[in-house]
Design a protein around this motif. Structure first.
Motif, PDB file in Angstrom:
ATOM      1  N   THR A 134       0.843  -1.197   0.000  1.00 38.15           N
ATOM      2  CA  THR A 134       0.000   0.000   0.000  1.00 38.15           C
ATOM      3  C   THR A 134       0.878   1.247   0.000  1.00 38.15           C
ATOM      4  N   VAL A 135       0.588   2.125  -0.934  1.00 37.48           N
ATOM      5  CA  VAL A 135       1.349   3.354  -1.096  1.00 37.48           C
ATOM      6  C   VAL A 135       0.382   4.527  -1.007  1.00 37.48           C
ATOM      7  N   VAL A 136       0.732   5.536  -0.204  1.00 34.69           N
ATOM      8  CA  VAL A 136      -0.115   6.727  -0.090  1.00 34.69           C
ATOM      9  C   VAL A 136       0.401   7.796  -1.041  1.00 34.69           C
ATOM     10  N   ARG A 140      -4.193   9.610  -0.513  1.00 32.83           N
ATOM     11  CA  ARG A 140      -5.059   8.449  -0.719  1.00 32.83           C
ATOM     12  C   ARG A 140      -4.226   7.185  -0.900  1.00 32.83           C
ATOM     13  N   ALA A 141      -4.799   6.066  -0.453  1.00 31.86           N
ATOM     14  CA  ALA A 141      -4.047   4.807  -0.436  1.00 31.86           C
ATOM     15  C   ALA A 141      -4.287   4.010  -1.716  1.00 31.86           C
ATOM     16  N   PHE A 142      -3.198   3.619  -2.370  1.00 33.89           N
ATOM     17  CA  PHE A 142      -3.243   2.758  -3.547  1.00 33.89           C
ATOM     18  C   PHE A 142      -2.768   1.375  -3.108  1.00 33.89           C
ATOM     19  N   VAL A 143      -3.632   0.399  -3.295  1.00 38.50           N
ATOM     20  CA  VAL A 143      -3.373  -0.951  -2.782  1.00 38.50           C
ATOM     21  C   VAL A 143      -3.046  -1.857  -3.967  1.00 38.50           C
ATOM     22  N   PHE A 144      -1.839  -2.460  -3.935  1.00 37.95           N
ATOM     23  CA  PHE A 144      -1.365  -3.284  -5.052  1.00 37.95           C
ATOM     24  C   PHE A 144      -1.281  -4.725  -4.592  1.00 37.95           C
ATOM     25  N   THR A 145      -2.127  -5.572  -5.164  1.00 39.45           N
ATOM     26  CA  THR A 145      -2.208  -6.929  -4.646  1.00 39.45           C
ATOM     27  C   THR A 145      -1.634  -7.948  -5.627  1.00 39.45           C
ATOM     28  N   GLY A 146      -1.242  -9.057  -5.076  1.00 34.62           N
ATOM     29  CA  GLY A 146      -0.680 -10.149  -5.873  1.00 34.62           C
ATOM     30  C   GLY A 146       0.115 -11.072  -4.980  1.00 34.62           C
ATOM     31  N   ARG A 147       0.294 -12.300  -5.445  1.00 37.62           N
ATOM     32  CA  ARG A 147       1.060 -13.285  -4.684  1.00 37.62           C
ATOM     33  C   ARG A 147       2.550 -12.924  -4.694  1.00 37.62           C
ATOM     34  N   SER A 148       3.338 -13.726  -3.984  1.00 34.16           N
ATOM     35  CA  SER A 148       4.784 -13.534  -3.983  1.00 34.16           C
ATOM     36  C   SER A 148       5.294 -13.537  -5.422  1.00 34.16           C
ATOM     37  N   GLY A 149       6.149 -12.568  -5.734  1.00 39.77           N
ATOM     38  CA  GLY A 149       6.700 -12.506  -7.081  1.00 39.77           C
ATOM     39  C   GLY A 149       5.888 -11.646  -8.033  1.00 39.77           C
ATOM     40  N   THR A 154       8.692  -4.586  -5.472  1.00 38.36           N
ATOM     41  CA  THR A 154       9.245  -3.766  -6.552  1.00 38.36           C
ATOM     42  C   THR A 154       8.465  -2.466  -6.664  1.00 38.36           C
ATOM     43  N   LEU A 155       7.166  -2.567  -6.654  1.00 39.04           N
ATOM     44  CA  LEU A 155       6.339  -1.385  -6.778  1.00 39.04           C
ATOM     45  C   LEU A 155       6.536  -0.452  -5.583  1.00 39.04           C
ATOM     46  N   ALA A 156       6.638  -1.049  -4.392  1.00 38.36           N
ATOM     47  CA  ALA A 156       6.868  -0.230  -3.196  1.00 38.36           C
ATOM     48  C   ALA A 156       8.201   0.499  -3.310  1.00 38.36           C
ATOM     49  N   SER A 157       9.208  -0.168  -3.878  1.00 35.85           N
ATOM     50  CA  SER A 157      10.528   0.463  -3.987  1.00 35.85           C
ATOM     51  C   SER A 157      10.532   1.589  -5.015  1.00 35.85           C
ATOM     52  N   LEU A 158       9.564   1.585  -5.915  1.00 33.91           N
ATOM     53  CA  LEU A 158       9.474   2.639  -6.931  1.00 33.91           C
ATOM     54  C   LEU A 158       8.607   3.811  -6.460  1.00 33.91           C
ATOM     55  N   ALA A 159       8.017   3.671  -5.259  1.00 35.91           N
ATOM     56  CA  ALA A 159       7.080   4.688  -4.777  1.00 35.91           C
ATOM     57  C   ALA A 159       7.830   5.917  -4.275  1.00 35.91           C
ATOM     58  N   PRO A 160       7.156   7.052  -4.290  1.00 34.23           N
ATOM     59  CA  PRO A 160       7.747   8.245  -3.691  1.00 34.23           C
ATOM     60  C   PRO A 160       8.130   7.962  -2.245  1.00 34.23           C
ATOM     61  N   GLU A 161       9.257   8.516  -1.813  1.00 33.99           N
ATOM     62  CA  GLU A 161       9.821   8.161  -0.508  1.00 33.99           C
ATOM     63  C   GLU A 161       8.874   8.464   0.651  1.00 33.99           C
ATOM     64  N   GLY A 162       8.857   7.566   1.631  1.00 29.11           N
ATOM     65  CA  GLY A 162       8.121   7.802   2.863  1.00 29.11           C
ATOM     66  C   GLY A 162       6.631   7.585   2.775  1.00 29.11           C
ATOM     67  N   ILE A 169       1.755  -6.970   3.526  1.00 34.07           N
ATOM     68  CA  ILE A 169       0.424  -7.293   4.053  1.00 34.07           C
ATOM     69  C   ILE A 169      -0.309  -5.997   4.392  1.00 34.07           C
ATOM     70  N   SER A 170      -1.364  -5.746   3.668  1.00 36.03           N
ATOM     71  CA  SER A 170      -2.137  -4.519   3.865  1.00 36.03           C
ATOM     72  C   SER A 170      -3.348  -4.804   4.742  1.00 36.03           C
TER      73      SER A 170
END
Lengths: 274, 98
Positions: A134-136, A140-149, A154-162, A169-170
């Protein structure tokens, strides 16, 4: 005649029970690490202090805390449980609004039992735990779902910092005014720091890695089908499953769902709704 | 005379209608079953009182489908649902009808 007996050289002070309080998703917990837990006092101290450090940022909920007693493996919890589960050698026994954790030997076991317990006590609180990052963004919260892999970390690491609430787990809860996503202490490989905050949910996105970035809407029934296999849930009780399905159905009807095809670069944020 | 089977939803399953479709979960094996719009229509009529023929009659009244096809499709779906333990037979109640 009365005779007072005692052991004069032993102070009348028992070793204190170590208590830990924290709250996740506005649900307060109080964990007791009793003084007679395990013969290895060093182990219980390590367990207590590691849990205290991991959950330190998660404070502030009002209300009566949900009690968790950590006991030795030999001490069996009494009565027929409302909910029970085992994780390796550790056991969770939940009854009458209180939980007993037994056989917990390390922090992973404690965290696993806590997630299982949490998935259960969220039912009356109209919430659920989802394998999702989940990235704010813009409040507003954007929730990105999917199994391992699937690409959550990766998406969290591309998110704006902080702005990452979790990469693994959201926690989503339906409250007055709509659905909110909460930060959790449950992280995968990418840990930005514990964020004890929440934001209204903008949408749920199913991650699909692709050569180009693209967003396509999901129908309500499709979103429900996306949610079901990605929910953390450990009870096979019919009533609990009915309640879970009711909560997830509500989420699928009320939260916009999307397929997000993305390539592993920061430009993915450009295709997301503002 | 052969007794007419009347089905009812297995009380242990969790199910929810959404967006014209139906999602059913059987707790015993945690399998998710999905019904399309016409399957959902049939599912809604399963109440322990209606026979397959009666449900097929309602299906034919609601959708453009010949009665014999409606009956064949209804019976086939009921068999599939029963095979997955999503249905159980209703207690025989003479004279009951939907």
């Amino acid at each position: 005649m009365r005779r007072h007996l005692g052991v004069p050289h032993v102070a009348l002070v028992r070793r204190p029970t170590q208590t830990l309080e924290f709250s996740i998703g506005s649900v307060p917990f109080r964990v007791f690490f009793p003084n007679d837990y395990m013969s290895d006092r060093e182990a219980v101290n390590t367990l207590y202090h590691s849990a205290a450090a991991r959950y330190a940022a998660f404070q502030g909920a009002d209300g009566e805390p949900f009690a968790i007693r950590v006991v030795d493996s030999d001490e069996l919890a009494e009565g027929v449980p409302d909910f029970s589960y085992e994780w390796q050698e550790a056991r969770l026994h939940c009854r009458a609004g209180e939980a007993v954790f037994s056989g917990v030997r390390h922090e992973y076991a404690f965290d696993s039992l806590l997630r299982m317990l949490f998935s259960w006590i969220l039912l009356p609180r109209s919430g659920f735990l989802l394998h999702a990052a989940t990235v704010v963004r813009n409040g507003r919260a954007f929730v990105f779902t999917g199994r391992s892999g699937a690409g959550k970390s990766t998406l969290a690491s591309l998110a704006p910092e902080g702005s990452v609430l979790t990469d693994e787990i959201s926690l989503l809860r339906c409250e007055e005014g709509g659905w909110r996503a909460y930060g959790t202490p449950f992280w995968g490989e990418f840990r930005a720091g514990d964020v004890n905050t929440s934001a209204p949910v903008a949408g749920i996105f199913r991650l699909v890695q692709a050569p180009e970035n693209r967003v396509a809407p999901l129908r309500q029934a499709e979103l429900l089908r996306v949610l079901l296999p990605n929910v953390l849930f450990f009870s096979a009780q019919p009533a609990a499953q009915r309640r879970l399905l009711e909560i997830l159905g509500g989420a699928a009807e009320e939260i916009p769902g999307h397929d997000l095809e993305f390539r592993k670069e920061r430009t993915v944020w450009e295709v997301l709704p503002a | 005379m052969r007794k007419t089977i009347r089905w009812q939803k297995n009380p242990i399953v969790a199910w929810r209608a959404i967006d014209g479709e139906t999602v059913i979960i059987s707790p015993s094996d945690n399998v998710m079953h999905e019904l399309n719009e016409t399957g959902s229509f049939i599912w809604r009529q399963i109440d322990g009182r209606c026979s397959a023929a009666e449900i097929a009659g309602m299906l034919a009244a609601e959708y453009e489908v010949p009665p014999e096809d409606a009956l064949a499709d209804t019976e086939a779906l009921l068999q599939q649902l029963a095979a997955s333990a999503l249905l159980v037979t209703a207690a025989a109640a003479d004279g009951a009808a939907c």
